[in-house]
Design a protein around this motif. Structure first.
Motif, short mmCIF file in Angstrom:
data_model
loop_
_atom_site.label_atom_id
_atom_site.label_comp_id
_atom_site.label_asym_id
_atom_site.label_seq_id
_atom_site.Cartn_x
_atom_site.Cartn_y
_atom_site.Cartn_z
N ALA A 84 0.79 -1.23 0.00
CA ALA A 84 0.00 0.00 0.00
C ALA A 84 0.82 1.28 0.00
CB ALA A 84 -0.92 0.00 1.22
N CYS A 85 2.11 1.18 -0.22
CA CYS A 85 2.93 2.39 -0.08
C CYS A 85 3.74 2.70 -1.32
CB CYS A 85 3.90 2.23 1.09
SG CYS A 85 3.14 2.50 2.67
N ASP A 86 3.76 3.97 -1.64
CA ASP A 86 4.76 4.47 -2.58
C ASP A 86 5.89 5.03 -1.72
OD1 ASP A 86 3.71 6.82 -1.55
OD2 ASP A 86 2.83 7.48 -3.42
N VAL A 87 6.96 5.47 -2.34
CA VAL A 87 8.13 5.92 -1.59
C VAL A 87 7.80 7.09 -0.64
CG1 VAL A 87 10.43 6.92 -1.79
CG2 VAL A 87 9.79 4.98 -3.23
N PRO A 88 7.11 8.14 -1.10
CA PRO A 88 6.81 9.23 -0.16
C PRO A 88 5.99 8.78 1.06
CG PRO A 88 6.50 9.98 -2.41
CD PRO A 88 6.70 8.48 -2.48
N ALA A 89 5.03 7.89 0.85
CA ALA A 89 4.23 7.39 1.97
C ALA A 89 5.08 6.55 2.91
CB ALA A 89 3.05 6.58 1.46
#
Length: 171
Positions: A118-123
Motif C-alpha cells: 500500500a505504499c509508494d516511496v513518499p508514503a
C-alpha cells in the motif's frame, strides 16, 4: 516500480528493522527493570507488614524492647519504600516496555505487509518518520533502566526469547 524506488524502499525496510531491534532491546530491558522494582517492592513491603503486626502483638504482651526494635525496622523499610517508590517505578518500566513492544509490532507489520502492498516511496518515508519520532519520544520519556537490565535483556534476546516461533529457522 523503478530500481531507485525499490532501492529506497529496501533502505526504509532496513531502517525499520533497526527500529524493531531497538524496541526489542529497550522493551525487554524495561520489563526486566519493572520485574526488579516489583520484587524490591515485595521484599520491602512484606516484611514491613509482618513486622508491624508482630510489633503490635509484642507491645500488647509487654515486650516493649522487642516491639521498639521491630517498629524501628518497620520505620526503615517504610521510609525506603517511600523514598525509592518501587511500585511506581515498576509500573513505569512496564508501561515503557509495553509501548516499545507496541511500536515494534507496528513497525514489523508495516515492514512485512503494508510497505509492499500500500505504499509508494513518499508514503513509506512519512511512515518511517512517524516510527522514528515515536521511538525518539519513547527514548526521552521512558525511565532509565540499569545496565544489568539491558545485559539481561540482550542475553535473553540472543538466546531467542524475543523471537516468534514462526520466525525461527528450525521447526
Amino acid at each position: 516500480m523503478s530500481d531507485m524506488a525499490d532501492s529506497t524502499l529496501e533502505k526504509i525496510k532496513t531502517e525499520i528493522q533497526r527500529i524493531e531491534e531497538d524496541c526489542i532491546h529497550s522493551g525487554k530491558a524495561h520489563f526486566n527493570a519493572g520485574e526488579r522494582w516489583t520484587a524490591l517492592n515485595s521484599w520491602l513491603g512484606v516484611p514491613s507488614v509482618i513486622l508491624s503486626a508482630l510489633a503490635g502483638t509484642a507491645f500488647f504482651k509487654d515486650y516493649a524492647a522487642v516491639a521498639g526494635g521491630m517498629s524501628a525496622v518497620v520505620a526503615i523499610l517504610t521510609s525506603l519504600m517511600t523514598f525509592l517508590k518501587p511500585s511506581e517505578r515498576g509500573a513505569a518500566h512496564k508501561s515503557a516496555g509495553d509501548q516499545y513492544l507496541t511500536l515494534r509490532n507496528d513497525a514489523r507489520i508495516f515492514r512485512e505487509i503494508e510497505i509492499d502492498q500500500a505504499c509508494d516511496v513518499p508514503a513509506a518515508i512519512a511512515t518511517l518518520a512517524t516510527f522514528t519520532k515515536r521511538r525518539n519520544e519513547l527514548n526521552q520519556a521512558s525511565p532509565q533502566f540499569a545496565n544489568r537490565d539491558y545485559q539481561k535483556a540482550k542475553k535473553g534476546i540472543d538466546a531467542g526469547e524475543a523471537t516468534h516461533l514462526v520466525d525461527k529457522d528450525e521447526p
